[in-house]
Enzyme design. Structure first.
Site, mmCIF file in Angstrom:
data_model
loop_
_atom_site.group_PDB
_atom_site.id
_atom_site.type_symbol
_atom_site.label_atom_id
_atom_site.label_comp_id
_atom_site.label_asym_id
_atom_site.label_seq_id
_atom_site.Cartn_x
_atom_site.Cartn_y
_atom_site.Cartn_z
ATOM 1 N N ASP A 25 -2.598 8.662 11.723
ATOM 2 C CA ASP A 25 -3.585 8.128 12.659
ATOM 3 C C ASP A 25 -2.960 7.040 13.532
ATOM 4 O O ASP A 25 -2.025 6.360 13.112
ATOM 5 C CB ASP A 25 -4.783 7.575 11.870
ATOM 6 N N HIS A 44 0.775 11.558 20.744
ATOM 7 C CA HIS A 44 0.876 12.736 19.867
ATOM 8 C C HIS A 44 2.309 13.287 19.898
ATOM 9 O O HIS A 44 2.842 13.695 18.870
ATOM 10 C CB HIS A 44 -0.120 13.818 20.297
ATOM 11 N N LEU A 93 11.148 22.269 -0.424
ATOM 12 C CA LEU A 93 9.961 21.492 -0.028
ATOM 13 C C LEU A 93 8.904 22.430 0.549
ATOM 14 O O LEU A 93 9.225 23.332 1.324
ATOM 15 C CB LEU A 93 10.364 20.482 1.055
HETATM 16 C C1 IPE Z 1 -8.428 11.714 11.150
HETATM 17 O O1 IPE Z 1 -8.206 10.856 12.219
HETATM 18 C C2 IPE Z 1 -7.993 13.097 11.510
HETATM 19 C C3 IPE Z 1 -6.564 13.314 11.653
HETATM 20 C C4 IPE Z 1 -5.637 12.430 11.428
HETATM 21 C C5 IPE Z 1 -6.168 14.635 12.039
HETATM 22 P P1 IPE Z 1 -9.366 10.507 13.268
HETATM 23 O O2 IPE Z 1 -8.789 9.539 14.217
HETATM 24 O O3 IPE Z 1 -9.920 11.760 13.827
HETATM 25 O O4 IPE Z 1 -10.459 9.851 12.315
HETATM 26 P P2 IPE Z 1 -11.587 8.755 12.602
HETATM 27 O O5 IPE Z 1 -12.364 9.213 13.797
HETATM 28 O O6 IPE Z 1 -10.895 7.466 12.869
HETATM 29 O O7 IPE Z 1 -12.391 8.692 11.343
HETATM 30 C C1 IPE Z 2 -4.176 10.834 15.117
HETATM 31 O O1 IPE Z 2 -4.170 9.915 16.151
HETATM 32 C C2 IPE Z 2 -3.942 12.261 15.570
HETATM 33 C C3 IPE Z 2 -5.141 13.098 15.582
HETATM 34 C C4 IPE Z 2 -6.303 12.774 15.092
HETATM 35 C C5 IPE Z 2 -5.016 14.405 16.220
HETATM 36 P P1 IPE Z 2 -5.458 9.622 17.018
HETATM 37 O O2 IPE Z 2 -5.468 10.563 18.171
HETATM 38 O O3 IPE Z 2 -6.683 9.647 16.179
HETATM 39 O O4 IPE Z 2 -5.149 8.155 17.522
HETATM 40 P P2 IPE Z 2 -6.167 6.947 17.632
HETATM 41 O O5 IPE Z 2 -6.832 6.796 16.288
HETATM 42 O O6 IPE Z 2 -7.144 7.291 18.700
HETATM 43 O O7 IPE Z 2 -5.309 5.782 17.977
HETATM 44 MG MG MG Z 3 -7.643 8.224 15.094
#
Ligand code: IPE
Ligand code: IPE
Ligand code: MG
Length: 226
Positions: A16, A33, A127
């Site tokens: 995240d 990403h 792995l």
């Molecule tokens: C969780 O992250 C999903 C992934 C890492 C794929 P999100 O950014 O979507 O989760 P919330 O919205 O903070 O709970």
């Molecule tokens: C995690 O990073 C990746 C996915 C959920 C696809 P985010 O896209 O949720 O990044 P933030 O949380 O908005 O910074």
């Molecule tokens: Mg996120």
């Protein structure tokens, strides 16, 4: 830092903070990403080096389908490109690659590539690397319960998408959020949790080792008395 003597068999990551990483640099979220893919590669290679047999990543949740179309399309394209790019790496390092989630929502092109890479890497022994894609914990339990009822079976585990994969011992979430966001609800029943403020694109081997040290220091009792 040395690799701890007690290692988890399966480490899972809620990756995240990609969006915030990009925004803090004045860039589009997609740049975060793209940078995050490098962290996946670094963690995968470190897992091979440390001798951890299963590593998995929450790459895209069922809820993430609700993001703006451009971000969803960008992520799906990035997924396709990255897994094709990594095929030689998987084969060279003995990595078995799996995608688990609601595959019906992915495009035929992406599904075809996943099938191809899964088949080519099926013999990987060092792995098992899993991407949870279009996944949510409630969806998994729901689909498993439906199929269990249809089969007239009495145990849910063989019907979860993770059947045959050991439950994670350690769950690491980056970016400072302290929740599990509908991830592996059943399978994390006895996992140790490590939360770090580091954003996913900045998470690399050194911090992975620190989390493994933390894991090794935990007293896992599984409800028993020691
Ligand atoms: C969780 O992250 C999903 C992934 C890492 C794929 P999100 O950014 O979507 O989760 P919330 O919205 O903070 O709970
Ligand atoms: C995690 O990073 C990746 C996915 C959920 C696809 P985010 O896209 O949720 O990044 P933030 O949380 O908005 O910074
Ligand atoms: Mg996120």
């Amino acid at each position: 830092m040395n690799v701890p003597a007690i290692l988890p068999k399966h480490v899972t990551f809620i990756m995240d903070g990609n969006g915030r990483w990009a925004r803090s640099r004045g860039e589009e979220r997609l740049k975060g990403h793209i940078a995050g893919v490098e962290s996946v590669r670094a963690i995968m290679e470190a897992s091979v080096e440390f001798g951890i047999p299963y590593v998995s990543f929450f790459a895209f949740s069922e809820e993430n389908w609700g993001r703006p179309e451009a971000e969803v399309l960008g992520l799906m394209e990035l997924m396709l490109k990255s897994m094709k790019n990594e095929l030689h790496n998987f084969l060279e390092n003995g990595i078995r690659f799996l995608v688990l989630g609601n595959r019906a929502r992915l495009t035929p092109e992406l599904n075809a590539s996943i099938d191809d890479i899964e088949a080519k890497t099926a013999g990987g022994k060092r792995l098992t690397m899993i991407l949870f894609l279009s996944y949510s914990g409630k969806w998994d339990i729901q689909q498993a319960a439906t199929r269990m009822a249809q089969a007239g079976a009495s145990s849910i585990e063989p019907f979860l998408v993770t059947s045959g994969i050991p439950d994670p011992d350690l769950m690491i979430r980056t970016s400072g959020e302290r929740r599990i966001s509908n991830y592996l609800l059943w399978q994390l029943a006895y996992a140790e949790f490590v939360f770090t403020d580091t954003l996913w694109p900045d998470f690399r081997k050194e911090e992975y080792l620190k989390a493994l040290e933390e894991f090794a220091s935990r007293d896992r009792r599984f409800g028993k008395v020691k």
